[in-house]
Design an enzyme around this catalytic site. Structure first.
Site, mmCIF file in Angstrom:
data_model
loop_
_atom_site.group_PDB
_atom_site.id
_atom_site.type_symbol
_atom_site.label_atom_id
_atom_site.label_comp_id
_atom_site.label_asym_id
_atom_site.label_seq_id
_atom_site.Cartn_x
_atom_site.Cartn_y
_atom_site.Cartn_z
ATOM 1 C CG LEU A 42 -1.785 -1.155 1.346
ATOM 2 C CD1 LEU A 42 -2.604 -1.241 2.635
ATOM 3 C CD2 LEU A 42 -2.849 -1.263 0.166
ATOM 4 N N GLY A 43 1.607 1.460 -1.090
ATOM 5 C CA GLY A 43 2.238 2.705 -1.218
ATOM 6 C C GLY A 43 1.096 3.821 -1.183
ATOM 7 C CB THR A 44 -0.824 4.188 1.413
ATOM 8 O OG1 THR A 44 -0.769 2.961 0.772
ATOM 9 C CG2 THR A 44 -1.882 4.616 1.996
ATOM 10 C CB THR A 45 -1.967 9.548 0.993
ATOM 11 O OG1 THR A 45 -0.971 9.661 0.025
ATOM 12 C CG2 THR A 45 -1.985 10.751 2.067
#
Lengths: 248, 286, 232, 270
Positions: free
Chosen positions: C21-24
């Site tokens: 989950l490369g995420t914000t």
């Protein structure tokens, strides 16, 4: 029906034909025969008091403890076999500690009471154990306010406004029923307990009172009632008793 | 309240000393008869078997972690009537200044304070251990309370035993307090290294603050002098430690007990003439 | 042929990478509750494995968690915490507090820090404390904070959040703050994208909302919906 | 000797709410020769009578050092006592390892009591058959404890246990209020005088008794034979002197001893 001589009263894993477990009842006897322990839930906290017969004048005052803190917000007073009571206290405090390390919060009163009761109950299940000969009055102050519980040797646990175990329990409970607990402060509760203990005590033997409380005045931490308050309550209770004796 | 051996558990706490629980509650059936264990006294110092279990063969497991959320230096000085320690309130995430209101100085009991640099999750874990010890003292209610030095010694054992399990707690600790009419100040490193001194600093503070301490500290300083010294040292740390912020807490231990201050900041100086105009005489030289 | 196979192997390798989950993600407390927000992109390497992910997972009735890191790790951790909280709920016989939920998650992260890739934000509402937000970054430090941001995209919005977060916002203001912040992260972070999901938790319960990718606020250098060519 | 169906194991309550096995274990303490303990403001003194199984054997030791600040005297099954003592030594060592400080007496004594309780609640165990007098000196001052087989423990200012201990107890009860102001030598003399009341045959000598001492600046030390001789001599001198009345009185107490022992606390009593 008495169990004596029937052979049905020798093991905790034996029912009698009429469905009783005599060993559990006998353990309760140990509590019934020993010093009175009283607990009151007042409007601002809980007070616990124990009657301790002084077995020797060489005992250091306050030794042979009957009230124990289990965590900062909880404590108990044990009636009956003191040594068995200490095991219950140890278990209760390890339950409190485990709860805190797992959930990161203090153990709520009913959970502590339930878990303590389960522990005591375990001793009623196996032939190779015996029921604990002690009952525990548990005082807790958590987000639901002050609470008082009683756990008995059989492993039952109930919540109370006020209760007593031990030799003078019947008389003590009568006295408690006369109190207006929802109006009583813990400060007043200390005196009431002192009066009750003096009333039920058999005058032959000297005794010592051990009082502990958890209330707003103690910062909602379980503590022994300050020594000067105990002394004061003691004197007042004694005076009250002498007065009523005179009237009789 | 728990009547238990002197260590937390044979697996975690000071660990390798300490027999099994004092009063193990076993509801199992009667134990099978076993050959008598040797009673030479060697048993308590045996290596915890689980610490070796994973080393079955091949590559040794590496459990040495990397720190994630970290605090920087903690500084401490003794003075005439007590001891002061201080730190900033930053929790760094690598070089990101991520959490700016983390209390890194904590009260342990009525006479002891602990301050920590390094991995903050490990510090939180250490605090649960110490809270358990303090609660135990509270429950026993027998007038016996752990002294600063005992807590310090306890922490040296915890840190050293964890490093022996190849799983160190990634912290440098400063422990201070007031005991027997004297200030106590000591530091414990992540592998159990420890010493006491009249002034201490962890991490970068060892390079930045201690030279100042060595020059200006003397044990019969007044509180005001000691506070001034710590402020000056904190200021230097703020100037020259990139993972620091200008938001500090200071804690004090004296005969009266311990207190931890509210967060405060320090005045800083950028007004040297050559700071404003460094290239006045040599353009492009700075 | 040879170079085609090489291409295929590289593509295989990319697919085998951990689904991450490369995420914000973020959460903010406001007067009377909390709001959680997240983008909806899940990637394996450069490939967007899921463009409508839900990274806001319920832990119990009144507590949610924002997940970042390994999707597998965080999904399973959430499942564990759900299980523990259900047990706890039964024993307690009343509402679970947010701090307890956060602490359970913390135990999992802290005690398995070498096995897990998980940065979480736990937020919710309980009667005693009101709305609370707990940051739980890698390593298992647990910190109660007024607002928290996490995931790869958060690096781009520290400045925005430091400037625009205020105490005592209304629910609407807080939600707007979160959507704005996440959209800014999505505008600069390749690993964040898709839609914006929000969850608002107050004494009245949980309210979910969804900003489709086409309605996400547009920022510098982007073209808004009004410039879009219609789909066939 | 009574017999009933409730007295053969430790997991059976009698209909009266008693556990006979525990009470029998407490009787075992009375089978052992007497031990006394007493303290003043700074020191604790232990004293015991030793027995020898035969003329050719050495005396059975009954006083043991646990650590520099603590020691025990025991009456009853000394083998049980020694295993408890070994446990105590181990705990003190561990405490020193972890905290680099002496183990607090109250804590250790409670741990011992908890350990003893477990033996009263498991069918495959029996209660310890020994009474322990623990003398300790730590930051809370000098302490004297009595650990009973029942798992109870009490803190005393002075106490006597073991065979004919009632005589010694009577002596202590008469004098304990004055102990706080005593010197250490006087305290030892009181200990010997109390102990001499419990001597069964012959008289108290440096050979058949042991004295031990611990205090704030005195590491636990055991006095026997030659070291003890001066104290025994001093105590004899004093008793043969003008203060002869006291000794006579004691003899009377001693005879009353047997009768008085029944009022010992039952295990479940407060």
């Amino acid at each position: 029906m008495s169990g004596i001589g029937t052979g049905y009263d020798l093991s905790v894993s034996t029912f009698s034909p009429d469905g009783r477990v005599f060993q559990t009842e006998y353990a309760q006897k140990a509590v019934d025969n020993s010093g009175t322990v009283v607990g009151l839930r007042c409007k601002d906290g809980v007070v616990l008091g124990c009657e301790k017969t002084i077995i020797s004048k060489m005992l250091v005052e306050g030794s042979n403890r009957r009230t124990y803190a289990v965590d900062r917000h909880a404590g108990m007073a044990v009636g009956g076999v003191a040594a068995d009571g200490r095991q219950i206290v140890n278990r209760a405090s390890s339950e409190a500690q485990q709860y805190k390390s797992f959930y990161g919060d203090i153990i709520p009163g009913h959970v502590l009471a339930e878990r303590t009761a389960s522990y005591v109950h375990l001793f009623n299940l196996y032939w190779y154990l015996r029921p604990c000969g002690s009952a525990a009055l548990i005082a807790v102050y958590d987000r639901d306010g002050p609470q008082l519980y009683l756990v008995e040797p059989s492993g039952t646990g109930h919540r109370f406004f006020g209760t007593a175990v031990g030799k003078g329990r019947t008389a003590a409970k009568n006295e408690i029923e006369k109190l207006k607990l929802e109006e009583l402060t813990c400060r007043q509760g200390v005196l009431e307990i002192a009066k009750i203990l003096h009333n039920v005590h058999d005058e032959e033997k000297p005794f010592e009172m051990e009082l502990a409380w958890i209330c707003d005045e103690s910062n909602r931490e379980f503590q022994r009632v300050p020594a000067d308050m105990v002394t004061e309550a003691n004197t007042k209770a004694k005076a009250a008793k002498d007065d009523s004796d005179m009237e009789d | 309240m728990l009547a238990r051996p002197t260590s937390h558990s044979s697996a975690l706490g000071p660990g390798c000393a300490g027999p099994s629980l004092a009063n193990p509650v076993s509801f199992d059936a009667p134990p099978k008869h076993q050959a008598q264990q040797p009673t030479s006294g060697a048993a308590p110092f045996m290596v915890e078997p689980s610490a070796l279990a994973h080393q079955g063969g091949g590559e040794p497991t590496k459990r040495t972690q990397v720190p994630y959320v970290t605090g920087t230096s903690v500084l401490g000085v003794t003075y005439k009537d007590g001891v002061l320690i201080a730190s900033d309130t930053l929790g760094s995430y690598g070089s990101t200044k991520r959490y700016k209101s983390v209390a890194r100085l904590k009260k342990v009991n009525a006479s002891t304070i602990i301050g920590a640099g390094g991995e903050l999750s490990d510090f939180q874990y250490i605090m649960t251990l110490l809270d358990e010890l303090t609660t135990d003292d509270y429950c026993m209610d027998d007038g016996v309370v752990l002294s600063p030095r005992e807590i310090y010694n306890y922490m040296t054992r915890v840190m050293y035993n964890r490093r022996n399990k190849m799983d160190p707690l990634w912290n440098s600790l400063v422990i201070c307090g007031f005991q027997d009419g004297k200030p106590f100040l000591g530091t414990v490193g992540m592998i159990g290294t420890h010493y006491t001194d009249e002034h201490v600093a962890t991490g970068f503070g060892n390079m930045l603050a201690r030279p100042l301490f060595r020059e200006r500290h003397h044990p019969d300083m007044s509180e005001a002098e000691a506070t001034k010294l710590l402020h000056d040292a904190l200021r230097v740390c703020y100037y020259r430690d990139k993972n620091s912020i200008n938001k500090f807490q200071m804690a004090k231990a004296t005969a009266e007990g311990v207190t931890i201050s509210e967060p405060f900041s320090l005045e800083t100086n950028w007004e040297y003439k050559h700071f404003r105009d460094p290239t006045l005489n040599a353009v492009g030289a700075w | 042929m040879a170079h085609l196979r090489q291409h295929a192997d590289e593509f295989e390798a990319e697919l085998k990478q951990a689904v991450s989950l490369g995420t914000t993600i973020m959460a903010a407390s406001f007067d009377g509750g909390v709001v959680l927000g997240a983008d909806s992109r899940t990637s394996t390497g450069n490939y967007v494995a899921n463009r409508v992910t839900d990274k806001l997972t319920p832990l119990c009735e009144n507590v949610y968690v924002c997940r970042s890191g390994s999707a597998a790790d965080t999904q399973n951790m959430a499942a564990y915490v759900q299980y523990y909280l259900q047990q706890h709920r039964m024993e307690l016989d009343r509402e679970v507090s947010v701090s307890v939920a956060a602490n359970l998650a913390k135990q999992l992260v802290y005690n398995n820090k070498n096995m897990l890739q998980a940065g979480l934000i736990v937020a919710g509402f309980d009667k005693k404390e009101g709305g609370s937000v707990f940051a739980l970054p890698l390593g298992g430090t647990l910190l109660q904070v007024p607002f928290a941001i996490g995931g790869s995209g958060s690096a781009y919005i520290y400045g925005f959040c430091d400037k625009f977060w205020r105490p005592n916002m209304s629910a609407e203001e807080a939600k707007k703050f979160v959507v704005q912040a996440v959209s800014h992260a999505m505008a600069r972070d390749g690993s964040s994208g898709g839609c914006i999901r929000t969850v608002v938790i107050t004494k009245d319960g949980v309210r979910r909302d969804f900003v489709p990718g086409s309605n996400v606020p547009q920022h510098y250098g982007e073209l808004g919906a009004q410039y879009a060519t219609a789909m066939a | 000797m009574f017999r009933n169906q409730y007295d053969t194991d430790v997991v059976t309550w009698s209909p009266q709410g008693r556990i006979h096995q525990i009470e029998y274990a407490m009787e075992a303490v009375k089978q052992g020769s007497a031990s006394v303990g007493l303290k003043n403001k700074t020191h604790v003194v232990l004293a015991t009578l030793k027995r020898a199984p035969s003329e050719l054997s050495a005396y059975q030791r009954k006083v043991f050092k646990v650590d520099d600040h603590m020691g025990v005297a025991m009456s009853g099954l000394t083998s049980d006592g020694r295993s408890l003592c070994r446990y105590m030594r181990n705990e003190c060592l561990n405490h020193r390892y972890v905290y680099e400080s002496p183990m607090p007496t109250t804590r250790l004594v409670r741990q011992i009591a908890d350990k003893a309780q477990v033996n009263t609640q498991r069918s495959w165990k029996r209660p310890y058959g020994v009474g322990l007098l623990t003398a300790g000196s730590d930051k809370t001052g000098p302490k004297l404890f009595y650990n009973c087989p029942s798992g109870n423990f009490y803190e005393y200012r002075a106490m006597a246990i073991g065979a004919r201990s009632q005589a010694a107890k009577t002596y202590l009860e008469r004098h304990f209020e004055a102990f706080d102001g005593c010197t250490v030598d006087e305290l030892i003399r009181h200990a010997l005088r109390a102990l001499s009341a419990s001597v069964t045959d012959g008289e108290l000598t440096a050979a058949n008794c042991t004295v031990a001492l611990v205090g704030s600046d005195t590491p636990f030390v055991i006095l026997e034979d030659d070291d003890l001789e001066p104290h025994v001599a001093a105590f004899k001198d004093q008793d043969d002197g003008a203060d002869g009345g006291d000794a006579g009185e004691m003899a009377v107490d001693g005879q009353a001893a047997g009768a008085g022992e029944a009022d010992d606390a039952a295990p479940m009593d407060t």
